[in-house]
Design a protein around this motif. Structure first.
Motif: not given
Length: 231
Positions: A181-186, A193-198, A228-230
């Motif tokens: 999952t890519i950390d985007t505003p959308q 509620d997801a762990n955005h740091d992952a 994949y990061n975390k």
């Protein structure tokens, strides 16, 4: 650094803009494509950035665009093809038309650019092409409930394999970037509620792509790059 040129399709997207900024910082000429009537804000202003409106689903338009780039810049060192689309849907809910739509969005838009770029790079005997895959495209276990999307993206991996087989013995390499999952505003809005740091940041994807274009990575032939990061 000698003038090098990179094509970035989907340049106004989150990943596209991160890639554009990274290659501009590296001193590249950047040719970024945007779709007709693009509503996404794309305010990057740099003398080395050329923005081109082109419908990549149109094979003739895409080929003409590539030929114009070759004529103007005398070559293409890298191409990062970020254009794509997404849709949910089980087998029961997925019709042929749904599959065709995802095929066009995810495969044809890539192939229509990758083919003429690949031909040019074979003549140069060097170049890097980056296609954007996905976990559902890489593994059917991750594609449950995303049938059309998973099928459309799966062809990206086969294309990279075929292109690398044809380019064996040269320095032309096609790689598939597979982000989690890519950390985007959308994505943050749709999954608060997801762990955005992952998640993986677009800037980190851009940095990896940039590294694979560097002299230090010249001997790397990795066809699938998992970011994949975390996750």
């Amino acid at each position: 650094m000698a003038n090098k040129t990179v094509i970035v399709t989907g340049a106004s997207g989150n990943m596209g803009q991160a890639v554009v900024k990274k290659f501009l910082a590296e001193g590249y000429n950047v040719v970024g494509t945007i779709v007709p009537n693009d509503k996404a804000p794309f305010d990057i202003d740099d003398e080395k950035l050329e923005k081109v409106v082109v419908d990549l689903m149109n094979e003739d338009d895409a080929e003409k665009f590539i030929q114009n780039v070759i004529t103007k810049y005398k070559g293409i060192e890298a191409a990062v093809l970020t254009v794509g689309g997404f849709a949910m849907g089980t087998v029961a809910a997925t019709k042929t038309a749904d599959i065709q739509k995802q095929y066009k969005l995810n495969f044809e838009t890539a192939y229509n650019v990758a083919r003429p770029v690949f031909v040019q790079m074979l003549q140069q005997t060097t170049g890097r092409i980056f296609l954007i895959g996905s976990k559902p495209g890489l593994s059917t276990a991750n594609g449950k409930g995303m049938v059309a999307y998973s099928l459309g993206k799966s062809l990206i991996f086969r294309l990279a394999e075929l292109m690398n087989a044809e380019a064996k013995g040269t320095d032309v390499v096609t790689s598939v970037i597979v982000p989690s999952t890519i950390d985007t505003p959308q994505n943050r809005q749709s999954m608060p509620d997801a762990n955005h740091d992952a998640w993986v940041k677009p800037e980190d994807i851009a940095s990896v792509i940039s590294f694979y274009c560097s002299p230090e990575a010249a001997t790397l032939r990795e066809p699938v790059i998992k970011l994949y990061n975390k996750a």
